[in-house]
Design a protein around this motif. Structure first.
Motif, mmCIF file in Angstrom:
data_model
loop_
_atom_site.group_PDB
_atom_site.id
_atom_site.type_symbol
_atom_site.label_atom_id
_atom_site.label_comp_id
_atom_site.label_asym_id
_atom_site.label_seq_id
_atom_site.Cartn_x
_atom_site.Cartn_y
_atom_site.Cartn_z
ATOM 1 N N ARG C 65 -2.449 -5.766 -6.877
ATOM 2 C CA ARG C 65 -1.979 -5.791 -7.482
ATOM 3 C C ARG C 65 -0.853 -7.419 -6.861
ATOM 4 O O ARG C 65 -0.426 -8.506 -7.942
ATOM 5 N N ALA C 66 -1.200 -8.119 -6.308
ATOM 6 C CA ALA C 66 0.278 -8.868 -5.392
ATOM 7 C C ALA C 66 -1.349 -10.008 -5.263
ATOM 8 O O ALA C 66 -1.319 -11.254 -5.363
ATOM 9 N N CYS C 67 -2.526 -9.566 -5.742
ATOM 10 C CA CYS C 67 -3.492 -10.719 -5.468
ATOM 11 C C CYS C 67 -4.174 -10.608 -6.550
ATOM 12 O O CYS C 67 -5.808 -11.337 -7.103
ATOM 13 N N SER C 68 -3.640 -10.373 -7.859
ATOM 14 C CA SER C 68 -4.197 -10.573 -8.815
ATOM 15 C C SER C 68 -3.108 -11.531 -10.277
ATOM 16 O O SER C 68 -3.423 -11.301 -10.885
ATOM 17 N N MET C 69 -3.253 -12.395 -9.303
ATOM 18 C CA MET C 69 -1.855 -13.422 -9.939
ATOM 19 C C MET C 69 -3.575 -13.951 -11.302
ATOM 20 O O MET C 69 -4.146 -15.003 -10.378
ATOM 21 N N ILE C 70 -2.452 -14.634 -11.669
ATOM 22 C CA ILE C 70 -3.084 -15.771 -13.004
ATOM 23 C C ILE C 70 -3.922 -16.967 -12.419
ATOM 24 O O ILE C 70 -2.845 -17.747 -11.881
ATOM 25 N N GLU C 74 -7.775 -16.246 -4.909
ATOM 26 C CA GLU C 74 -8.751 -16.524 -3.525
ATOM 27 C C GLU C 74 -8.157 -17.643 -2.122
ATOM 28 O O GLU C 74 -7.082 -18.348 -2.574
ATOM 29 N N GLY C 75 -8.256 -16.897 -1.066
ATOM 30 C CA GLY C 75 -6.854 -16.962 -0.232
ATOM 31 C C GLY C 75 -5.379 -16.868 -0.145
ATOM 32 O O GLY C 75 -4.488 -16.560 -0.974
ATOM 33 N N SER C 76 -4.542 -17.502 0.607
ATOM 34 C CA SER C 76 -3.995 -17.260 0.646
ATOM 35 C C SER C 76 -2.360 -18.442 0.047
ATOM 36 O O SER C 76 -1.810 -18.887 0.121
ATOM 37 N N ALA C 77 -2.370 -19.501 -0.498
ATOM 38 C CA ALA C 77 -2.346 -20.661 -0.605
ATOM 39 C C ALA C 77 -1.590 -20.492 -1.775
ATOM 40 O O ALA C 77 -0.020 -21.192 -1.745
ATOM 41 N N LYS C 78 -1.534 -19.507 -2.839
ATOM 42 C CA LYS C 78 -0.846 -18.823 -3.925
ATOM 43 C C LYS C 78 0.212 -18.028 -3.056
ATOM 44 O O LYS C 78 1.079 -17.833 -4.081
ATOM 45 N N LEU C 79 0.269 -17.328 -2.119
ATOM 46 C CA LEU C 79 1.442 -16.589 -2.025
ATOM 47 C C LEU C 79 2.296 -17.033 -1.008
ATOM 48 O O LEU C 79 2.301 -18.009 -0.082
ATOM 49 N N SER C 80 3.165 -16.616 -1.209
ATOM 50 C CA SER C 80 4.773 -16.843 -0.302
ATOM 51 C C SER C 80 4.134 -16.831 1.007
ATOM 52 O O SER C 80 3.385 -15.245 1.674
ATOM 53 N N GLN C 81 5.041 -16.695 2.103
ATOM 54 C CA GLN C 81 4.651 -16.136 3.506
ATOM 55 C C GLN C 81 5.252 -15.737 3.801
ATOM 56 O O GLN C 81 4.181 -14.360 4.418
ATOM 57 N N GLU C 82 5.880 -14.503 2.798
ATOM 58 C CA GLU C 82 6.449 -12.949 2.991
ATOM 59 C C GLU C 82 5.348 -12.538 2.221
ATOM 60 O O GLU C 82 4.657 -11.295 3.331
ATOM 61 N N ALA C 84 2.176 -12.581 1.981
ATOM 62 C CA ALA C 84 1.038 -13.176 2.818
ATOM 63 C C ALA C 84 1.341 -12.127 4.041
ATOM 64 O O ALA C 84 0.511 -11.216 4.348
ATOM 65 N N ALA C 85 2.316 -12.067 5.160
ATOM 66 C CA ALA C 85 2.179 -11.952 6.136
ATOM 67 C C ALA C 85 2.058 -9.764 5.955
ATOM 68 O O ALA C 85 2.002 -9.349 6.400
ATOM 69 N N SER C 86 2.886 -9.562 5.173
ATOM 70 C CA SER C 86 3.209 -8.201 4.053
ATOM 71 C C SER C 86 1.535 -7.747 4.181
ATOM 72 O O SER C 86 1.937 -6.444 4.159
ATOM 73 N N LEU C 87 1.290 -8.461 3.163
ATOM 74 C CA LEU C 87 -0.769 -8.121 2.979
ATOM 75 C C LEU C 87 -1.069 -7.931 3.945
ATOM 76 O O LEU C 87 -2.175 -7.077 3.863
ATOM 77 N N VAL C 88 -1.628 -8.881 5.482
ATOM 78 C CA VAL C 88 -1.680 -8.495 6.584
ATOM 79 C C VAL C 88 -1.576 -7.348 7.347
ATOM 80 O O VAL C 88 -2.348 -7.313 7.895
ATOM 81 N N LYS C 89 0.069 -7.149 7.320
ATOM 82 C CA LYS C 89 0.214 -6.049 7.642
ATOM 83 C C LYS C 89 -0.189 -5.081 7.583
ATOM 84 O O LYS C 89 -0.515 -4.353 8.374
ATOM 85 N N THR C 90 -0.045 -4.717 5.783
ATOM 86 C CA THR C 90 -0.984 -3.859 5.392
ATOM 87 C C THR C 90 -2.049 -3.237 6.055
ATOM 88 O O THR C 90 -2.946 -2.358 5.743
ATOM 89 N N ALA C 91 -3.027 -4.137 6.000
ATOM 90 C CA ALA C 91 -4.249 -3.949 5.821
ATOM 91 C C ALA C 91 -4.744 -3.872 7.148
ATOM 92 O O ALA C 91 -5.264 -3.381 7.279
ATOM 93 N N ARG C 92 -3.916 -4.367 7.874
ATOM 94 C CA ARG C 92 -4.810 -4.097 9.325
ATOM 95 C C ARG C 92 -3.939 -3.181 9.789
ATOM 96 O O ARG C 92 -4.351 -2.313 10.685
ATOM 97 N N ASP C 93 -2.886 -2.406 9.380
ATOM 98 C CA ASP C 93 -2.506 -0.869 10.045
ATOM 99 C C ASP C 93 -3.385 -0.054 9.232
ATOM 100 O O ASP C 93 -3.408 1.126 9.465
ATOM 101 N N SER C 94 -4.322 -0.330 8.662
ATOM 102 C CA SER C 94 -5.167 0.094 7.605
ATOM 103 C C SER C 94 -6.924 0.690 8.310
ATOM 104 O O SER C 94 -7.723 1.659 8.141
#
Lengths: 105, 273, 221
Positions: C65-70, C74-82, C84-94
């Motif tokens: 959902r977070a990666c479905s922005m209109i 692609e990439g982290s350019a449109k994500l806020s720092q928080e 991006a960090a949250s997505l990375v943590k979720t991914a790493r934990d998996s």
């Protein structure tokens, strides 16, 4: 029942470019249907073209020709308005004949 | 007889494939061969046979109600096919829905001819064992707009709603591969294997894709495929569940894509691998 | 949130760009919230065939959902720092590792996997029946330089191991990157092949070997 062919006949210089789209399943006898049964061979084995009544092509075809094939002949010495008749017969004795007049290219 | 004749019974599609997979030299990119193959096919498009069959089906009295489709309103008035493709999808008051060409034809076949909706949907895609009436009808109606330009309008509130839904769906990632449409169709000049991918966020590429794309004769399928099939096939490759035929989601995506192609000159059916 | 408001204004700008004429002439588009609600309902309605587990594939997880922005994500350019960090943590934990602990398997098995584009596709509510999924790699990446039939949606991986070596650290990085690319680049186009259960840890290890083993066609030239 056999569906009509789509034939274009365009004159370029004194050569008529005849292009024929043939609607035919051209079953090879090797294919299996969705239920896994072999589909019987069903293909055009004879193709003829006449130009003002004179035969210019008489070909024996086989299962190696694709489904819905494209077929092309060039007839030298043709004029606008000449009649071109294309006929085929398949191994189930289905037949189809269509004709066109040569048009200016 | 001063005639010399040269004849060639050509297995056109085998030829095209051979061109595509032939040796690749330093001077030619792999897709050049594919483009050449497509050009050869476009000159003699077997899809034209579907156009003619579609015309016969459109005007024939068929179905339990023994009626033709000559009263079918595709947005240009009853039975008018010219220009219909150019303005679809659009809102129809009788169904109170935005419909694309396939879903509108489905409505007409059910309402005017009395066919069962589920029967039409079951036979929506042709197979080597059975031709699809829908594929022929879409070919006929599509070709009737040849030479015109795409002109989808968003005048009705539901048309704007569908457009925005299509845009949302285009960017919506889901499934075991995390794909959205934009994953493969957001950049120009990219390929999946040897298959060129149009950039659907670029209007100039979309004009060509929509106006000369679907319906298209697919050499590998030996039949004409429609936009509904193209979308279904994408969902299949994305590992998503079957995309319902004529579903609102499919119409929304088509509305979004066709609108972005406005101005594209229509030349249908297309030819594809 | 700053990131969200930035994203909103970009989305609004893209709407004006795409459909400025329409906006000028008539009523407005539905707002983003209404559109999301409408479209999610359409997604639900569009998929009716197959077991509930298959139908659920179209339901998004939080990261999707977070990666479905209109406008693309692609990439982290449109994500806020928080974000991006949250997505990375979720991914790493998996990320999980093979039971054997071996992060680089057999490159020859990997060679079979990387060109295989099949697996998990659904027709009429049924998943295709295969012994295992292909890894889909050459759909998007060049790997063996002699293979023409490779896509270019992703970067070329020709000489991947030759450039990086085949140390334990390279094997681990490569394994993790395939298992969940979003641990390195949130919202990357690259599917989270391990996290999503598309590939097993052992299959991923075989692909790692294909990329870094000196004997693999990837590194031979």
């Amino acid at each position: 029942m056999a569906e009509p062919m789509k034939i274009r006949a365009l004159l370029k210089g004194d050569v008529a470019d005849i292009r024929v789209l043939v609607a035919h399943s051209m079953e090879t006898g090797q294919r299996r249907d969705a239920a896994g049964n072999l589909v019987a061979a069903h293909f055009i084995h004879s193709m003829t073209v006449t130009h003002n009544g004179k035969p210019v092509y008489d070909g024996q075809w086989s299962q190696a020709v694709s489904r819905n094939p494209v077929f092309a002949v060039r007839i030298k010495g043709a004029r606008v308005g000449d009649k071109v008749v294309v006929s085929w017969t398949d191994n189930k004795n289905d037949k189809r004949t269509d004709e066109v007049s040569v048009a200016a290219g | 007889m001063n005639l010399s004749s040269r004849a060639a019974a050509i297995c056109a599609f085998a030829l095209a494939l051979a061109t595509g997979s032939g040796p690749v030299t330093a001077q030619s990119k792999p897709e050049d061969g594919l483009a050449l193959g497509r050009k050869m096919l476009a000159e003699d498009n077997p899809g034209d046979l579907w156009v003619e069959r579609g015309q016969r089906l459109f005007t024939a009295k068929r179905g339990p109600k023994n009626a033709s489709l000559e009263k079918c309103d595709l947005g240009m008035g009853p039975g008018v096919v010219k220009g219909a493709f150019a303005q679809l999808p659009r809102y129809f008051a009788d169904t109170d829905k935005v419909q694309d060409l396939e879903s509108r034809l489905l409505t007409c076949m059910v309402e005017l001819q009395g066919f069962k909706r589920e029967d039409i949907i079951r036979t929506r895609f042709g197979t080597l064992d059975r031709d699809s009436d829908m594929e022929a009808l879409v070919s006929y109606v599509g070709a009737a707009s040849n030479g015109l330009r795409m002109n989808v309008r968003l005048t009705h509130a539901k048309e704007r709603e569908m457009y925005k839904a299509g845009e949302y769906a285009f960017y919506r990632r889901s499934g075991p591969l995390d794909f959205a449409c934009v994953t493969c169709h957001g950049e120009s000049g990219k390929r999946i294997r040897l298959q060129d991918l149009p950039n659907m966020t670029k209007a100039e590429e979309m004009r060509e894709v929509v106006a000369t794309g679907w319906p298209a004769y697919r050499g590998t399928h030996s039949t004409v495929r429609t936009m509904q099939h193209r979308l279904y096939d994408c969902f299949w490759q994305m590992r998503l569940p079957d995309l319902g035929f004529a579903s609102d989601l499919s119409v929304a995506l088509t509305a979004y894509l066709n609108y972005s192609a406005n101005g594209g000159e229509i030349k249908l059916p297309g030819v594809r691998r | 949130m700053k990131g969200v408001s930035q994203f909103m204004s970009r989305a609004a700008a893209s709407v004006v760009g795409l459909a400025g004429l329409v906006i000028a002439g008539c009523a407005a588009f539905p707002d983003a919230e209404t559109t999301a609600k409408n479209t999610e309902q359409m997604v639900t309605d569009a998929h009716t065939l197959g077991a509930p587990a298959l139908i659920r594939r179209s339901v998004q997880d939080t990261s999707q959902r977070a990666c479905s922005m209109i406008g693309g994500s692609e990439g982290s350019a449109k994500l806020s720092q928080e974000q991006a960090a949250s997505l990375v943590k979720t991914a790493r934990d998996s990320i999980q590792y093979p039971a054997s602990g071996k992060l680089s398997g057999d490159w020859k098995t990997g060679a079979q996997l990387v060109t295989d584009g099949r697996g998990q596709r659904i027709v009429n509510g049924q998943v295709e029946k295969l012994p295992g999924n292909g890894a889909l790699c050459t759909n998007c990446h060049a790997m063996d330089p002699t293979e023409v039939n490779a896509g270019d949606v992703g970067p070329s991986l020709v000489a991947y191991g030759k450039q990086r070596g085949n140390s334990e650290a390279v094997a681990r990085y490569t394994y993790e990157r395939i298992y969940n690319a979003w641990a390195f680049m949130p919202c990357s186009n690259m599917p989270r092949l391990g996290t999503n259960g598309f590939l097993t840890p052992e299959q991923i290890a075989h692909v790692v070997a294909y990329l870094i083993d000196a004997g693999s066609p990837v590194n031979r030239q």
